[in-house]
Design a protein around this motif. Structure first.
Motif, PDB file in Angstrom:
ATOM      1  N   MET A   1      27.034 -18.611 -31.319  1.00  0.00           N
ATOM      2  CA  MET A   1      28.497 -18.067 -29.958  1.00  0.00           C
ATOM      3  C   MET A   1      29.249 -17.718 -30.413  1.00  0.00           C
ATOM      4  O   MET A   1      29.607 -16.523 -29.657  1.00  0.00           O
ATOM      5  N   GLN A   2      30.392 -17.958 -31.425  1.00  0.00           N
ATOM      6  CA  GLN A   2      31.294 -17.588 -31.600  1.00  0.00           C
ATOM      7  C   GLN A   2      31.326 -16.026 -32.742  1.00  0.00           C
ATOM      8  O   GLN A   2      32.270 -15.348 -31.991  1.00  0.00           O
ATOM      9  N   GLY A   3      30.376 -15.233 -33.425  1.00  0.00           N
ATOM     10  CA  GLY A   3      30.204 -14.047 -33.788  1.00  0.00           C
ATOM     11  C   GLY A   3      29.605 -12.880 -32.723  1.00  0.00           C
ATOM     12  O   GLY A   3      29.762 -11.989 -32.939  1.00  0.00           O
ATOM     13  N   ILE A   4      28.749 -13.780 -31.912  1.00  0.00           N
ATOM     14  CA  ILE A   4      28.266 -12.613 -30.815  1.00  0.00           C
ATOM     15  C   ILE A   4      29.283 -11.673 -30.011  1.00  0.00           C
ATOM     16  O   ILE A   4      28.979 -10.980 -29.519  1.00  0.00           O
ATOM     17  N   GLU A   5      30.293 -12.308 -29.569  1.00  0.00           N
ATOM     18  CA  GLU A   5      31.221 -11.009 -28.458  1.00  0.00           C
ATOM     19  C   GLU A   5      31.916 -10.702 -29.756  1.00  0.00           C
ATOM     20  O   GLU A   5      32.903  -9.218 -28.862  1.00  0.00           O
ATOM     21  N   GLU A   6      32.250 -10.546 -30.484  1.00  0.00           N
ATOM     22  CA  GLU A   6      32.825 -10.251 -32.120  1.00  0.00           C
ATOM     23  C   GLU A   6      32.530  -8.598 -32.191  1.00  0.00           C
ATOM     24  O   GLU A   6      32.347  -8.107 -33.300  1.00  0.00           O
ATOM     25  N   GLN A   7      32.270  -7.732 -31.530  1.00  0.00           N
ATOM     26  CA  GLN A   7      32.004  -6.458 -31.020  1.00  0.00           C
ATOM     27  C   GLN A   7      33.112  -5.313 -31.400  1.00  0.00           C
ATOM     28  O   GLN A   7      34.058  -5.865 -30.984  1.00  0.00           O
TER      29      GLN A   7
ATOM     30  N   GLY B   1      24.440  -3.491 -27.821  1.00  0.00           N
ATOM     31  CA  GLY B   1      23.687  -4.723 -26.779  1.00  0.00           C
ATOM     32  C   GLY B   1      24.606  -5.520 -25.606  1.00  0.00           C
ATOM     33  O   GLY B   1      26.132  -5.101 -25.786  1.00  0.00           O
ATOM     34  N   LEU B   2      24.135  -6.630 -24.966  1.00  0.00           N
ATOM     35  CA  LEU B   2      24.711  -6.787 -23.675  1.00  0.00           C
ATOM     36  C   LEU B   2      25.459  -8.347 -23.908  1.00  0.00           C
ATOM     37  O   LEU B   2      25.173  -9.027 -25.215  1.00  0.00           O
ATOM     38  N   PRO B   3      26.326  -8.561 -23.679  1.00  0.00           N
ATOM     39  CA  PRO B   3      27.303  -9.938 -24.001  1.00  0.00           C
ATOM     40  C   PRO B   3      27.103 -11.081 -23.634  1.00  0.00           C
ATOM     41  O   PRO B   3      25.642 -10.993 -22.366  1.00  0.00           O
ATOM     42  N   THR B   4      26.242 -11.635 -24.258  1.00  0.00           N
ATOM     43  CA  THR B   4      25.904 -13.272 -23.467  1.00  0.00           C
ATOM     44  C   THR B   4      26.639 -14.316 -24.164  1.00  0.00           C
ATOM     45  O   THR B   4      27.240 -14.519 -25.464  1.00  0.00           O
ATOM     46  N   THR B   5      26.815 -15.529 -23.230  1.00  0.00           N
ATOM     47  CA  THR B   5      27.190 -16.873 -24.070  1.00  0.00           C
ATOM     48  C   THR B   5      25.869 -18.194 -24.505  1.00  0.00           C
ATOM     49  O   THR B   5      26.451 -18.980 -23.861  1.00  0.00           O
TER      50      THR B   5
ATOM     51  N   GLY C   1      23.813 -19.059 -22.211  1.00  0.00           N
ATOM     52  CA  GLY C   1      24.138 -19.769 -20.871  1.00  0.00           C
ATOM     53  C   GLY C   1      22.402 -20.536 -20.579  1.00  0.00           C
ATOM     54  O   GLY C   1      21.821 -20.206 -21.032  1.00  0.00           O
ATOM     55  N   THR C   2      22.329 -21.277 -19.770  1.00  0.00           N
ATOM     56  CA  THR C   2      21.445 -21.987 -19.131  1.00  0.00           C
ATOM     57  C   THR C   2      20.732 -21.546 -17.987  1.00  0.00           C
ATOM     58  O   THR C   2      19.852 -21.466 -17.156  1.00  0.00           O
ATOM     59  N   SER C   3      20.754 -20.012 -18.131  1.00  0.00           N
ATOM     60  CA  SER C   3      19.748 -19.181 -16.867  1.00  0.00           C
ATOM     61  C   SER C   3      19.164 -18.727 -16.925  1.00  0.00           C
ATOM     62  O   SER C   3      18.429 -19.301 -17.903  1.00  0.00           O
ATOM     63  N   SER C   4      18.027 -18.799 -15.973  1.00  0.00           N
ATOM     64  CA  SER C   4      16.747 -17.641 -16.125  1.00  0.00           C
ATOM     65  C   SER C   4      16.460 -16.905 -16.408  1.00  0.00           C
ATOM     66  O   SER C   4      15.428 -16.462 -17.405  1.00  0.00           O
ATOM     67  N   ASP C   5      17.568 -15.700 -17.199  1.00  0.00           N
ATOM     68  CA  ASP C   5      17.888 -14.978 -18.299  1.00  0.00           C
ATOM     69  C   ASP C   5      17.828 -15.366 -19.682  1.00  0.00           C
ATOM     70  O   ASP C   5      17.749 -14.828 -20.484  1.00  0.00           O
ATOM     71  N   TYR C   6      17.379 -16.457 -19.873  1.00  0.00           N
ATOM     72  CA  TYR C   6      17.443 -17.119 -21.464  1.00  0.00           C
ATOM     73  C   TYR C   6      17.180 -16.498 -22.088  1.00  0.00           C
ATOM     74  O   TYR C   6      16.930 -16.775 -23.180  1.00  0.00           O
ATOM     75  N   ASP C   7      15.158 -16.811 -21.942  1.00  0.00           N
ATOM     76  CA  ASP C   7      14.873 -16.031 -22.657  1.00  0.00           C
ATOM     77  C   ASP C   7      15.148 -14.406 -23.492  1.00  0.00           C
ATOM     78  O   ASP C   7      15.257 -13.859 -24.300  1.00  0.00           O
ATOM     79  N   PHE C   8      15.741 -13.493 -22.216  1.00  0.00           N
ATOM     80  CA  PHE C   8      16.054 -12.473 -22.833  1.00  0.00           C
ATOM     81  C   PHE C   8      17.146 -12.156 -23.656  1.00  0.00           C
ATOM     82  O   PHE C   8      17.492 -11.592 -24.463  1.00  0.00           O
ATOM     83  N   TYR C   9      18.366 -13.180 -22.591  1.00  0.00           N
ATOM     84  CA  TYR C   9      19.733 -13.460 -23.707  1.00  0.00           C
ATOM     85  C   TYR C   9      19.502 -13.896 -25.485  1.00  0.00           C
ATOM     86  O   TYR C   9      19.987 -13.508 -26.209  1.00  0.00           O
ATOM     87  N   HIS C  10      18.509 -14.441 -25.650  1.00  0.00           N
ATOM     88  CA  HIS C  10      18.010 -15.676 -27.037  1.00  0.00           C
ATOM     89  C   HIS C  10      17.674 -14.010 -27.835  1.00  0.00           C
ATOM     90  O   HIS C  10      18.124 -13.901 -29.143  1.00  0.00           O
ATOM     91  N   GLY C  11      16.947 -13.397 -27.277  1.00  0.00           N
ATOM     92  CA  GLY C  11      15.987 -11.723 -27.640  1.00  0.00           C
ATOM     93  C   GLY C  11      17.585 -11.108 -27.780  1.00  0.00           C
ATOM     94  O   GLY C  11      17.427 -10.337 -29.078  1.00  0.00           O
ATOM     95  N   MET C  12      18.637 -10.928 -27.312  1.00  0.00           N
ATOM     96  CA  MET C  12      19.862 -10.201 -27.434  1.00  0.00           C
ATOM     97  C   MET C  12      20.593 -10.707 -28.607  1.00  0.00           C
ATOM     98  O   MET C  12      21.009  -9.783 -29.125  1.00  0.00           O
ATOM     99  N   VAL C  13      20.472 -12.032 -28.952  1.00  0.00           N
ATOM    100  CA  VAL C  13      21.181 -12.957 -30.252  1.00  0.00           C
ATOM    101  C   VAL C  13      20.403 -12.180 -31.182  1.00  0.00           C
ATOM    102  O   VAL C  13      20.813 -11.990 -32.582  1.00  0.00           O
ATOM    103  N   ASN C  14      18.816 -11.855 -31.179  1.00  0.00           N
ATOM    104  CA  ASN C  14      17.921 -11.685 -32.155  1.00  0.00           C
ATOM    105  C   ASN C  14      18.411 -10.365 -32.693  1.00  0.00           C
ATOM    106  O   ASN C  14      18.356  -9.630 -33.675  1.00  0.00           O
TER     107      ASN C  14
END
Length: 244
Positions: A54-60, A124-128, A130-143
């Motif tokens: 979470m700390q590194g993902i927004e450090e674009q 890629g898209l920013p993501t924190t 979260g626990t939204s319905s888009d969880y799988d998409f944003y988990h993929g964005m972390v990968n």
């Protein structure tokens, strides 16, 4: 205490850790969470790994380029920072920065050289997480942001099967496949994304589709894709292709 000091990395655990890191647990939940960390080294390790993501993902590294495209934005109400239009603009700028203009005058260019000098994955898209319905998409964005392209593709293909009309998923499937060395599959998804004329990623789709076509030595098709584009990145890429 866990007998084998291991904990399954389930979505439920990930969402619980996200809630903790985002300060969303109530008093009782927080006490139970802290007790669990005290009793389980494996769970503490999972928490620290999630915190690092979470700390590194927004450090674009886009801060240095903000002024450049502020000047290109027409006067309009300030958009929400997570709006797709803002993200598409940022992605377009990153593509422009990645274009190697020296290659335009290089007569020894080849499709592979043009591809190599221009390809840089969409940030890629920013993501924190979260626990939204888009969880799988944003988990993929972390990968995806960690360059774990195969894992991102696996997650997004499931979403695509359920929602084939989601242009965002289709677009990132195309870019992820191209980054993962599968130009043919990238071309498939980007051709599908291109059919969505109202996509906020329309110019980025053309850029990456042209690169995917170059990988397949489809030079004339790549030129056609970029014709009449209004973005500087696409115009520069077209000039390089025309020099092949």
């Amino acid at each position: 205490m866990d007998s084998n000091n291991q904990i399954e990395n389930t979505q439920a655990n990930q969402e619980l850790i996200d809630a903790y890191l985002l300060g969303k647990l109530d008093t009782d939940e927080l006490a139970e969470f802290n007790s669990r960390m005290d009793s389980s080294a494996a769970f503490r390790l999972m928490v620290e790994e999630q915190r690092a993501v979470m700390q590194g993902i927004e450090e674009q590294n886009l801060q240095n380029t903000l002024d450049a495209y502020h000047a290109e934005i027409k006067e309009e109400p300030q958009k929400k920072w997570l709006s797709r239009e803002w993200l598409a603009l940022a992605a377009s700028l990153v593509i422009l920065i990645g274009v190697s203009t020296w290659a335009i005058l290089n007569n020894s260019n080849s499709p592979e050289k043009v591809f190599s000098s221009n390809f840089k994955p969409d940030p890629g898209l920013p993501t924190t997480m979260g626990t939204s319905s888009d969880y799988d998409f944003y988990h993929g964005m972390v990968n995806y942001k960690r360059k774990e392209y195969a894992e991102a593709i696996h997650r997004w293909e499931s979403l695509y099967a359920a929602h084939p009309d989601n242009d965002t998923v289709v677009y990132f499937l195309g870019v992820a496949n191209l980054a993962n060395g599968n130009a043919r599959q990238a071309e498939k998804y980007l051709q599908l994304a291109k059919k969505e004329s109202k996509s906020v990623f329309s110019e980025e789709i053309r850029f990456y589709l042209a690169l995917a076509l170059l990988k397949g030595n489809k030079i004339e098709e790549a030129k056609t894709v970029l014709e009449n584009s209004e973005t500087a990145a696409n115009k520069l890429l077209l000039k390089e292709i025309e020099g092949l």
